[in-house]
Design an enzyme around this catalytic site. Structure first.
Site, PDB file in Angstrom:
ATOM      1  N   HIS A  65       0.825  -1.217   0.000  1.00  0.00           N
ATOM      2  CA  HIS A  65       0.000   0.000   0.000  1.00  0.00           C
ATOM      3  C   HIS A  65       0.857   1.264   0.000  1.00  0.00           C
ATOM      4  O   HIS A  65       0.383   2.337  -0.357  1.00  0.00           O
ATOM      5  CB  HIS A  65      -0.968   0.005   1.195  1.00  0.00           C
ATOM      6  N   PRO A  80      -1.482  -7.878  -0.669  1.00  0.00           N
ATOM      7  CA  PRO A  80      -1.941  -8.777   0.391  1.00  0.00           C
ATOM      8  C   PRO A  80      -0.806  -8.926   1.419  1.00  0.00           C
ATOM      9  O   PRO A  80       0.269  -9.445   1.108  1.00  0.00           O
ATOM     10  CB  PRO A  80      -2.210 -10.090  -0.356  1.00  0.00           C
ATOM     11  N   ASP A  93       3.841  -3.347  10.139  1.00  0.00           N
ATOM     12  CA  ASP A  93       3.149  -4.049  11.224  1.00  0.00           C
ATOM     13  C   ASP A  93       2.201  -5.106  10.670  1.00  0.00           C
ATOM     14  O   ASP A  93       2.083  -6.200  11.219  1.00  0.00           O
ATOM     15  CB  ASP A  93       2.322  -3.052  12.052  1.00  0.00           C
ATOM     16  N   ASN A 117       6.002   1.608  13.013  1.00  0.00           N
ATOM     17  CA  ASN A 117       5.388   2.928  13.211  1.00  0.00           C
ATOM     18  C   ASN A 117       4.170   2.903  14.143  1.00  0.00           C
ATOM     19  O   ASN A 117       3.494   3.917  14.313  1.00  0.00           O
ATOM     20  CB  ASN A 117       5.032   3.584  11.858  1.00  0.00           C
ATOM     21  N   ILE A 135       1.299   1.994  13.881  1.00  0.00           N
ATOM     22  CA  ILE A 135      -0.011   2.338  13.318  1.00  0.00           C
ATOM     23  C   ILE A 135      -0.409   1.294  12.279  1.00  0.00           C
ATOM     24  O   ILE A 135       0.417   0.869  11.468  1.00  0.00           O
ATOM     25  CB  ILE A 135       0.046   3.738  12.632  1.00  0.00           C
ATOM     26  N   ARG A 153       0.144 -40.405  -7.310  1.00  0.00           N
ATOM     27  CA  ARG A 153       1.232 -39.742  -6.564  1.00  0.00           C
ATOM     28  C   ARG A 153       2.554 -40.450  -6.830  1.00  0.00           C
ATOM     29  O   ARG A 153       3.611 -39.837  -6.878  1.00  0.00           O
ATOM     30  CB  ARG A 153       0.925 -39.707  -5.067  1.00  0.00           C
ATOM     31  N   GLU A 203       2.468 -24.674   4.698  1.00  0.00           N
ATOM     32  CA  GLU A 203       1.973 -24.673   3.312  1.00  0.00           C
ATOM     33  C   GLU A 203       1.894 -23.255   2.734  1.00  0.00           C
ATOM     34  O   GLU A 203       2.284 -23.017   1.596  1.00  0.00           O
ATOM     35  CB  GLU A 203       0.580 -25.320   3.224  1.00  0.00           C
ATOM     36  N   ASP A 224      -8.195 -41.318   6.754  1.00  0.00           N
ATOM     37  CA  ASP A 224      -7.970 -40.004   7.371  1.00  0.00           C
ATOM     38  C   ASP A 224      -9.263 -39.194   7.473  1.00  0.00           C
ATOM     39  O   ASP A 224      -9.359 -38.253   8.260  1.00  0.00           O
ATOM     40  CB  ASP A 224      -6.902 -39.205   6.612  1.00  0.00           C
TER      41      ASP A 224
HETATM   42  C1  LIG Z   1      -3.937  -9.826   3.834  1.00  0.00           C
HETATM   43  C2  LIG Z   1      -4.399  -8.414   3.970  1.00  0.00           C
HETATM   44  N1  LIG Z   1      -5.302  -8.103   4.894  1.00  0.00           N
HETATM   45  C3  LIG Z   1      -5.750  -6.836   5.016  1.00  0.00           C
HETATM   46  C4  LIG Z   1      -5.286  -5.850   4.202  1.00  0.00           C
HETATM   47  C5  LIG Z   1      -5.842  -4.437   4.289  1.00  0.00           C
HETATM   48  N2  LIG Z   1      -4.799  -3.542   4.822  1.00  0.00           N
HETATM   49  C6  LIG Z   1      -4.057  -2.754   4.034  1.00  0.00           C
HETATM   50  S1  LIG Z   1      -2.929  -1.867   4.854  1.00  0.00           S
HETATM   51  C7  LIG Z   1      -3.452  -2.487   6.334  1.00  0.00           C
HETATM   52  C8  LIG Z   1      -2.806  -2.059   7.607  1.00  0.00           C
HETATM   53  C9  LIG Z   1      -1.369  -2.289   7.529  1.00  0.00           C
HETATM   54  O1  LIG Z   1      -0.715  -1.746   8.591  1.00  0.00           O
HETATM   55  P1  LIG Z   1       0.840  -1.505   8.462  1.00  0.00           P
HETATM   56  O2  LIG Z   1       1.466  -2.648   7.772  1.00  0.00           O
HETATM   57  O3  LIG Z   1       1.342  -1.170   9.801  1.00  0.00           O
HETATM   58  O4  LIG Z   1       0.950  -0.288   7.475  1.00  0.00           O
HETATM   59  P2  LIG Z   1       1.011   1.284   7.807  1.00  0.00           P
HETATM   60  O5  LIG Z   1      -0.387   1.714   8.101  1.00  0.00           O
HETATM   61  O6  LIG Z   1       1.926   1.441   8.946  1.00  0.00           O
HETATM   62  O7  LIG Z   1       1.519   1.848   6.537  1.00  0.00           O
HETATM   63  C10 LIG Z   1      -4.488  -3.387   6.159  1.00  0.00           C
HETATM   64  C11 LIG Z   1      -5.161  -4.120   7.254  1.00  0.00           C
HETATM   65  C12 LIG Z   1      -4.321  -6.227   3.232  1.00  0.00           C
HETATM   66  N3  LIG Z   1      -3.793  -5.348   2.371  1.00  0.00           N
HETATM   67  N4  LIG Z   1      -3.881  -7.494   3.159  1.00  0.00           N
HETATM   68  C1  LIG Z   2       4.090 -45.103  -0.181  1.00  0.00           C
HETATM   69  C2  LIG Z   2       4.621 -44.317   0.957  1.00  0.00           C
HETATM   70  O1  LIG Z   2       5.692 -43.748   0.908  1.00  0.00           O
HETATM   71  N1  LIG Z   2       3.855 -44.261   2.006  1.00  0.00           N
HETATM   72  C3  LIG Z   2       4.223 -43.535   3.188  1.00  0.00           C
HETATM   73  C4  LIG Z   2       3.440 -42.263   3.265  1.00  0.00           C
HETATM   74  O2  LIG Z   2       3.791 -41.539   4.377  1.00  0.00           O
HETATM   75  C5  LIG Z   2       3.452 -42.187   5.573  1.00  0.00           C
HETATM   76  C6  LIG Z   2       3.800 -41.246   6.676  1.00  0.00           C
HETATM   77  O3  LIG Z   2       3.131 -40.050   6.489  1.00  0.00           O
HETATM   78  C7  LIG Z   2       4.207 -43.520   5.663  1.00  0.00           C
HETATM   79  O4  LIG Z   2       3.773 -44.205   6.804  1.00  0.00           O
HETATM   80  C8  LIG Z   2       3.931 -44.354   4.426  1.00  0.00           C
HETATM   81  O5  LIG Z   2       4.753 -45.500   4.418  1.00  0.00           O
HETATM   82 MG   LIG Z   3       2.257   0.335  10.684  1.00  0.00          MG
END
Ligand SMILES: Cc1ncc(C[n+]2csc(CCOP(=O)(O)OP(=O)(O)O)c2C)c(N)n1
Ligand SMILES: CC(=O)N[C@H]1CO[C@H](CO)[C@@H](O)[C@@H]1O
Ligand SMILES: [Mg+2]
Ligand SMILES: *[C@@H]1O[C@H](CO)[C@@H](O)[C@H](O)[C@H]1NC(C)=O
Ligand SMILES: *[C@@H]1O[C@H](CO)[C@@H](O)[C@H](O)[C@H]1NC(C)=O
Ligand SMILES: CC(=O)N[C@H]1CO[C@H](CO)[C@@H](O)[C@@H]1O
EC number: 2.2.1.1
Length: 645
Positions: free
Chosen positions: A35, A83, A123, A153, A155, A324, A383, A441
């Site tokens: 931003h 983001p 922040d 800052n 804020i 897989r 992830e 699972d």
């Molecule tokens: C994932 C995500 N959530 C919410 C927003 C909306 N957003 C934009 S700026 C901001 C606040 C950020 O604060 P900071 O990083 O401290 O920036 P400053 O106000 O100090 O410039 C938010 C919540 C966003 N851009 N991305």
């Molecule tokens: C085929 C294979 O590698 N299976 C393995 C998958 O991972 C689990 C653990 O998360 C193992 O127990 C399996 O042998």
């Molecule tokens: Mg800030």
């Protein structure tokens, strides 16, 4: 404005060539708090990039070069940010990419890669979980060429951060294994910032965070309040501000010549640095021709000729194999030919089968666990961090990257995947355990809405291959893709090799697998349900005299790009079409008249029992096919592909 002094110091000492923003060994900069892009656009203008004063005047206007948040395609913008939390992770991915290039290509007297990745974050980034994932990994990986600035800052949008964010950021980052330097007056202490950067460069085993305590909107009448976060300053405020800093308040968009002269020095030395590097690289190419050829090829983004001959093909006589496992066979087979392939997993290596046998882990040598030349990344259970880091590795250039996890948990990373699609990073998700077929699972792990979600993303391939040939096709398309990410959904259970599949056919995204003259119905399906459709087709013919053709549709996105004629040959007029997929039916109306899917959560149990429970067996498919045929009998049936526009 609170960041302007630090940004001035940072950019003045960076090495880059604004006339060739793509130079490999440039220092890179990511504005994670996207931003604040007015700062970045101003820097890019002042430091000679292709940003004119008119571009700055058009700030946030339609089709301008100065959009509301920085976008990857713009010269000097390394990644799209906005983001919060993503940019710092991208910077970490770039620093990993740089460490690998240095370990792989540097030779005595030939420091082909030695440059820095810089980042500014605020922040908001620090509050986002994704940043914690990646910053923890960056500390573990000891990425010493990463130097990040924290805009401390106090804020954010809700006002003073004391309402929600009171942790000790210094201690937190130190606990992650970072070096933290605190510049207490970021508004004014230009020397302090310069010294901090120098100190950071001397640290050889840690990333550095320079914590800058600043005042948001420094100099404005509203400085230090959230009132200056997003709204333009009032004319009277701008007037007093310009007077305070010694500018003529009646002039706008004017850069004094002395400013240009000052920054020209940085530009000139950047151009000289690139020329020196080019000379160095020419000598390197004489002494290390193979390495130089590989690096040049990788920078160009072209694969070795004939690489596709490495893709495995199967015959119907080959054993049934889980996709897989088929995916692992592809990775094992192509990794030598494609040294740009660098991959990893979010702590599911054994289940996901994402590591080739001889792979070396990407690790700091001091851990004894691997080297920076290693190409297998242990992401840990992170992830989202993995997705954002992959975007950074991809943006660096000279890499193809993949990450493995269960399909269901790619959703944890959807913030990063959305940015892959939006900015065109062709990263690959090796997404195993792709359905209720994972069995015991149970519903927490069984994807239902996941494919519909990712198929709804513009510019995203979502492959769900049905056998060995289709798995090779999915990898071919995903690896050769230049601007489109891929999710490859792979089964845990074994899948038979289908008569009639091929890399070429599957590469079109959809094709007729079982052709039936005068078909009563077409069964369209993906992945593990394609063999079920084939089985049901035989069963229907034998028991009901119903002729059912079968279409395999491994990727909607790729199929949609084929010609209308081709698509219509696969899904013609006059035949009712029934889709079969053990997932949400959402999205399937585009290709079928009737859907058989799973619009509820799954169930825990052995996979074959779970399939039977939901009637995903030949009888269940056949009874729905029969009903569909009966419903459409005597009615005019138009292909679902036929639309007004
Ligand atoms: C994932 C995500 N959530 C919410 C927003 C909306 N957003 C934009 S700026 C901001 C606040 C950020 O604060 P900071 O990083 O401290 O920036 P400053 O106000 O100090 O410039 C938010 C919540 C966003 N851009 N991305
Ligand atoms: C085929 C294979 O590698 N299976 C393995 C998958 O991972 C689990 C653990 O998360 C193992 O127990 C399996 O042998
Ligand atoms: Mg800030
Ligand atoms: C491509 O590779 C295959 C297998 O490695 C080989 O048989 C074939 O001759 C190669 N073709 C070309 C044109 O190099
Ligand atoms: C896989 O593709 C190859 C090459 O196109 C083909 O010869 C083979 O029959 C296909 N296998 C199956 C199981 O259809
Ligand atoms: C090879 C090369 O150009 N290296 C440069 C990397 O950046 C530093 C400054 O950040 C320069 O001093 C090096 O010359």
């Amino acid at each position: 404005m609170g960041l302007a002094p630090a940004a001035h110091v940072l950019y003045s000492q960076m090495r880059f060539n604004p006339k060739n923003p793509e130079w490999l060994n440039r220092d890179r900069f990511v504005l994670s708090n996207g931003h604040a892009c007015a700062l970045l656009y101003s820097l890019l203008h002042l430091f000679g990039y292709d940003f004119s004063l008119d571009d700055l005047r058009n700030f946030r206007q339609l089709n301008s070069k100065t959009p509301g948040h920085p976008e990857f395609e713009l010269p000097g913008v390394e990644v799209t940010t906005g983001p919060l939390g993503q940019g710092i992770c991208n910077a970490i991915g770039m620093a990993m990419a740089q460490a690998h290039i240095a370990a792989r290509f540097n030779k005595p007297n030939f420091e082909i890669s030695n440059n820095y990745t810089y980042c500014i974050f605020g922040d908001g980034c620090m509050m986002e979980g994704v940043a914690s994932e990646a910053m923890s990994l960056a500390g573990h990986l000891k990425l010493n060429k990463l130097i990040a600035f924290y805009d401390d800052n106090h804020i954010s949008i809700d006002g003073n951060t004391n309402c929600a964010f009171t942790e000790d950021v210094t201690q937190r980052l130190e606990a992650y294994g970072w070096n933290v330097i605190w510049v207490k007056d970021g508004n004014n202490d230009i020397e302090g910032v310069a010294k901090a950067i120098e100190q950071a460069k001397k640290v050889t085993d840690k990333p550095t965070c320079i914590r800058l305590t600043t005042t948001i909107g420094y100099g404005s009448l509203n400085e230090g309040t959230h009132g200056v976060h997003g709204s333009p300053l009032k004319p009277a405020d701008i007037k007093q501000l310009k007077e305070k800093w010694g500018f003529n308040p009646d002039e706008s968009f004017v850069v004094p010549q002395e400013v240009h002269d000052l920054y020209q020095k940085t530009i000139d030395s950047g151009i000289a640095a690139e020329q020196e590097w080019n000379a160095l690289f020419s000598k390197y190419a004489v002494q290390y021709p193979e390495e130089a050829a590989e690096l040049s090829r990788r920078i160009s983004g072209e694969f070795p000729a004939n690489w596709t001959s490495k893709l495995p093909v199967y015959t119907p006589a080959d054993a049934a194999v889980a996709s897989r496992k088929l995916s692992e066979i592809v990775i094992e087979s192509v990794h030598d030919t494609l040294p740009e392939l660098i991959g990893g997993s979010a702590d599911l290596t054994g289940s996901n089968l994402t590591r080739w046998k001889e792979a070396i882990d990407f690790q700091p040598p001091s851990t004894g666990l691997g080297t920076y030349a290693g190409r297998y990344i242990r992401y840990g259970v992170r992830e989202h961090g993995m997705g954002a880091i992959m975007n950074g590795i991809s943006a660096y250039g000279a890499f193809k990257t993949y990450g493995g996890t269960f399909l269901n948990f790619v959703s944890y990373a959807s913030g990063a995947l959305r940015l892959s699609a939006l900015s065109g990073h062709p990263v690959i998700w090796v997404a195993t355990h792709d359905s209720i077929g994972l069995g015991e699972d149970g519903p927490t792990h069984q994807p239902i809405e996941t494919l519909a979600h990712f198929r709804a993303l513009p510019n995203c391939m979502v492959w769900r291959p049905a056998d060995g040939n289709e798995t090779s096709a999915a990898y071919k398309q995903a690896l050769e893709s230049k601007h489109t990410p891929s999710v490859i959904a792979l089964s845990r259970q074994n899948l038979p090799q289908l008569e009639g599949s091929s890399i070429a056919k599957a590469s079109r995204g959809g094709y007729t697998l079982v052709e039936k003259a005068d078909a009563d119905i077409i069964l369209i399906s993906t992945g593990s349900e394609v063999s079920l459709a084939v089985e049901a087709s035989k069963f229907l013919e034998e028991t009901k005299g119903i002729k059912a053709g079968v279409v395999s549709l491994p990727d909607f996105h790729t199929f949609d790009q084929q010609s209308h004629d081709y698509r219509l040959s696969v899904l013609p007029d006059g035949v009712p079409i029934l889709s079969i997929e053990v997932m949400s039916t959402s999205g399937w109306a585009k290709y079928s008249h009737q859907q058989f899917g799973l619009d509820r959560f799954g169930a825990s149990g052995p996979a074959p029992k779970v399939y039977d429970f939901f009637e995903f067996n030949k009888e269940g498919v056949a009874s729905r096919a029969e009903k569909t045929v009966a419903f459409y009998k005597g009615k005019h049936v138009s292909s679902p592909l036929n639309k007004a526009f």
